[in-house]
Motif scaffolding. Structure first.
Motif, PDB file in Angstrom:
ATOM      1  N   LEU A 196       0.769  -1.156  -0.060  1.00  0.00           N
ATOM      2  CA  LEU A 196       0.017   0.057  -0.054  1.00  0.00           C
ATOM      3  C   LEU A 196       0.757   1.259   0.082  1.00  0.00           C
ATOM      4  CD1 LEU A 196      -2.937   0.978   0.154  1.00  0.00           C
ATOM      5  CD2 LEU A 196      -2.714   0.748   2.462  1.00  0.00           C
ATOM      6  N   ILE A 197       0.494   2.215  -0.724  1.00  0.00           N
ATOM      7  CA  ILE A 197       1.007   3.609  -0.766  1.00  0.00           C
ATOM      8  C   ILE A 197      -0.080   4.686  -0.265  1.00  0.00           C
ATOM      9  CG2 ILE A 197       1.929   5.319  -2.340  1.00  0.00           C
ATOM     10  CD1 ILE A 197       3.479   3.286  -3.829  1.00  0.00           C
ATOM     11  N   SER A 198      -0.973   4.438  -0.814  1.00  0.00           N
ATOM     12  CA  SER A 198      -2.217   5.476  -0.565  1.00  0.00           C
ATOM     13  C   SER A 198      -3.675   4.945  -0.493  1.00  0.00           C
ATOM     14  CB  SER A 198      -2.408   6.683  -1.636  1.00  0.00           C
ATOM     15  OG  SER A 198      -2.783   6.144  -2.701  1.00  0.00           O
ATOM     16  N   VAL A 199      -4.525   5.333   0.160  1.00  0.00           N
ATOM     17  CA  VAL A 199      -5.848   4.906   0.506  1.00  0.00           C
ATOM     18  C   VAL A 199      -6.904   6.048   0.905  1.00  0.00           C
ATOM     19  CG1 VAL A 199      -5.736   4.438   2.862  1.00  0.00           C
ATOM     20  CG2 VAL A 199      -7.313   3.174   1.380  1.00  0.00           C
ATOM     21  N   GLU A 243       0.686   7.280   6.351  1.00  0.00           N
ATOM     22  CA  GLU A 243       1.718   8.069   7.127  1.00  0.00           C
ATOM     23  C   GLU A 243       3.154   7.409   7.207  1.00  0.00           C
ATOM     24  OE1 GLU A 243       0.094   8.369  11.243  1.00  0.00           O
ATOM     25  OE2 GLU A 243      -1.777   9.723  10.739  1.00  0.00           O
ATOM     26  N   SER A 244       3.158   6.125   7.040  1.00  0.00           N
ATOM     27  CA  SER A 244       4.636   5.721   6.798  1.00  0.00           C
ATOM     28  C   SER A 244       5.386   5.834   5.660  1.00  0.00           C
ATOM     29  CB  SER A 244       4.161   4.089   7.414  1.00  0.00           C
ATOM     30  OG  SER A 244       3.772   3.554   6.693  1.00  0.00           O
ATOM     31  N   CYS A 245       4.754   6.445   4.764  1.00  0.00           N
ATOM     32  CA  CYS A 245       5.173   6.604   3.371  1.00  0.00           C
ATOM     33  C   CYS A 245       5.338   7.769   2.925  1.00  0.00           C
ATOM     34  CB  CYS A 245       4.314   5.500   2.249  1.00  0.00           C
ATOM     35  SG  CYS A 245       5.269   5.185   0.866  1.00  0.00           S
ATOM     36  N   ILE A 279       5.421   8.986 -10.066  1.00  0.00           N
ATOM     37  CA  ILE A 279       5.222   8.624  -8.423  1.00  0.00           C
ATOM     38  C   ILE A 279       6.573   7.753  -8.047  1.00  0.00           C
ATOM     39  CG2 ILE A 279       3.936   7.580  -6.925  1.00  0.00           C
ATOM     40  CD1 ILE A 279       1.677   8.059  -8.744  1.00  0.00           C
ATOM     41  N   PHE A 280       7.200   8.269  -7.009  1.00  0.00           N
ATOM     42  CA  PHE A 280       8.577   7.756  -6.292  1.00  0.00           C
ATOM     43  C   PHE A 280       8.145   7.629  -5.015  1.00  0.00           C
ATOM     44  CE2 PHE A 280      10.847   8.662 -10.208  1.00  0.00           C
ATOM     45  CZ  PHE A 280      11.729   8.079 -10.251  1.00  0.00           C
ATOM     46  N   ALA A 281       8.268   6.414  -4.523  1.00  0.00           N
ATOM     47  CA  ALA A 281       7.905   6.339  -2.841  1.00  0.00           C
ATOM     48  C   ALA A 281       8.989   5.707  -2.134  1.00  0.00           C
ATOM     49  CB  ALA A 281       6.534   5.149  -3.147  1.00  0.00           C
ATOM     50  N   LYS A 282       8.798   6.111  -0.845  1.00  0.00           N
ATOM     51  CA  LYS A 282       9.999   6.021   0.161  1.00  0.00           C
ATOM     52  C   LYS A 282       9.379   5.669   1.367  1.00  0.00           C
ATOM     53  CE  LYS A 282      14.684   7.323   1.449  1.00  0.00           C
ATOM     54  NZ  LYS A 282      15.694   8.174   1.269  1.00  0.00           N
ATOM     55  N   GLY A 283       9.775   4.497   2.157  1.00  0.00           N
ATOM     56  CA  GLY A 283       9.432   4.505   3.476  1.00  0.00           C
ATOM     57  C   GLY A 283       9.641   2.706   3.835  1.00  0.00           C
ATOM     58  N   PRO A 284       9.473   2.685   5.093  1.00  0.00           N
ATOM     59  CA  PRO A 284       9.536   1.023   5.711  1.00  0.00           C
ATOM     60  C   PRO A 284       9.001  -0.105   5.011  1.00  0.00           C
ATOM     61  CG  PRO A 284       8.238   2.465   7.289  1.00  0.00           C
ATOM     62  CD  PRO A 284       8.718   3.350   6.184  1.00  0.00           C
ATOM     63  N   ASN A 285       7.886   0.427   4.305  1.00  0.00           N
ATOM     64  CA  ASN A 285       7.158  -0.566   3.385  1.00  0.00           C
ATOM     65  C   ASN A 285       7.562  -0.864   2.179  1.00  0.00           C
ATOM     66  OD1 ASN A 285       6.317   2.394   2.824  1.00  0.00           O
ATOM     67  ND2 ASN A 285       4.665   1.423   1.609  1.00  0.00           N
ATOM     68  N   ILE A 286       8.611  -0.175   1.803  1.00  0.00           N
ATOM     69  CA  ILE A 286       9.215  -0.375   0.538  1.00  0.00           C
ATOM     70  C   ILE A 286      10.126  -1.707   0.278  1.00  0.00           C
ATOM     71  CG2 ILE A 286      10.392   0.678  -1.564  1.00  0.00           C
ATOM     72  CD1 ILE A 286       7.753   2.019  -0.944  1.00  0.00           C
ATOM     73  N   PHE A 287      10.234  -2.366  -0.543  1.00  0.00           N
ATOM     74  CA  PHE A 287      10.945  -3.685  -0.400  1.00  0.00           C
ATOM     75  C   PHE A 287      12.311  -3.239  -0.557  1.00  0.00           C
ATOM     76  CE2 PHE A 287      11.584  -2.756  -4.794  1.00  0.00           C
ATOM     77  CZ  PHE A 287      12.001  -3.926  -5.652  1.00  0.00           C
TER      78      PHE A 287
END
Length: 338
Positions: free
Chosen positions: A64-67, A83-85, A100-108
């Motif tokens: 998940l990135i957004s909802v 919030e974590s991303c 769209i680039f994403a960063k956070g603890p959820n990224i593999f």
């Protein structure tokens, strides 16, 4: 019928009956993701009391990135970034749409034993999603297309095939479609008609149905997004496990347009400097604009006296240059409807 009357009078009551029939009485909302949801469908479901909550993500984002907040959803949006991303929109165009680039603890951390592919999508800890989107003034995210599918025309405008495909699929006539361009100028659509919609119909009748549908969709699109040529196929498109069409066949051209064989052609517009030479199109113009098509002596009274003979040649062709379209509003409207 009673059901249609009930829907018109009290859509929420109609929705309660639908939910009961489907066994969804206790369902508060339905989460949606994995592929774009047609906004008209989303609005219809909301109108009858079935709340849809759209989200966005990838397997590489766990997932998940957004909802959308269930209490404050927005039609057409995939919601707010969790919030974590964090996300960044890079290489934005004039409309503010960017990759769209994403960063956070959820990224593999990367693909298993595949360093080369990992380097392609992970850049300094940021995941390149390959998706294009924008944020509104309340930071709701909207997805508009895929970076590798976007068409940048000769005027520098971005055309997102997914947007046109979604509009094409608003008809029960269309089962699937693929929109692309080989020259960043002409927009081509491959359409697979719905089997029930064309059952027992002659090919010429199917062509006419598709032709008229694409003309109707073109009316809703900006001029640079309009479909110029249509191919009809009865074969299913190859799809991924998530039911997305694999577009790699487009790079293997064997018929001059794409790698698919047994395609039938419906030329909606032959785009040669807006030289519209198809008899069907000429008839369509006459049907749509009887007050604008006059004889050579009358001309166009609403366009500053532009003469009809400058549009219709001796051969019966309807001729219009880009410069003409820019100068004359009625002519712009005329060409826009084909």
């Amino acid at each position: 019928t009673i059901k249609r009357a009930l829907f018109r009078i009290t859509p929420k009551l109609f929705g309660i009956l639908v939910k009961h029939k489907l066994g969804l009485d206790k369902v508060k909302f339905i989460l949606c993701g994995g592929a774009p949801l047609n906004e008209e469908i989303e609005r219809f479901l909301d109108r009858i009391g079935i709340k849809i909550v759209q989200g966005y993500g990838l397997s590489e984002a766990s997932p998940l990135i957004s909802v959308n907040p269930p209490t404050k959803t927005k039609f057409g949006s995939v919601g707010k970034v969790i919030e974590s991303c964090n996300i960044e929109l890079r290489d934005k165009n004039k409309e503010g749409h960017g990759i769209i680039f994403a960063k956070g603890p959820n990224i593999f951390l990367g693909y298993y034993k595949n360093l080369e592919s990992t380097k392609e999508v992970l850049k300094d800890g940021w995941l390149d999603t390959g998706d294009i989107g924008y944020l509104d003034d309340e930071d709701y995210l909207y997805i508009t297309g895929r970076e590798k599918f976007v068409i940048v025309n000769q005027g520098g405008k971005n055309i997102y095939p997914e947007e046109i495909e979604e509009r094409l699929k608003t008809s029960n006539l269309v089962k699937d479609s693929v929109v692309f361009s080989k020259d960043d100028k002409n927009i081509v659509a491959i359409i697979q008609p719905e089997e029930l919609a064309i059952k027992d119909k002659h090919l010429d009748e199917v062509k006419t149905m598709v032709y008229n549908h694409v003309l109707d969709i073109n009316k809703q699109l900006e001029s640079y997004k309009r479909v110029n040529k249509v191919y009809i196929t009865t074969k299913d498109f190859e799809k991924t496990s998530t039911q997305k069409i694999k577009r790699n066949f487009l790079t293997n051209s064997s018929c001059g347009v794409c790698g698919k064989t047994s395609l039938d052609t419906v030329e909606v517009i032959k785009n040669d400097k807006l030289n519209l030479s198809f008899p069907k199109i000429q008839k369509k113009i006459i049907m749509k604009f009887p007050e604008l098509l006059m004889n050579e002596q009358s001309g166009f009274s609403k366009t500053g006296g532009i003469h009809a003979s400058s549009l219709i040649g001796d051969s019966g062709k309807v001729i219009a240059t880009k410069e003409d379209v820019g100068r004359h509003n009625a002519l712009d409207k005329l060409v826009g409807y084909v």
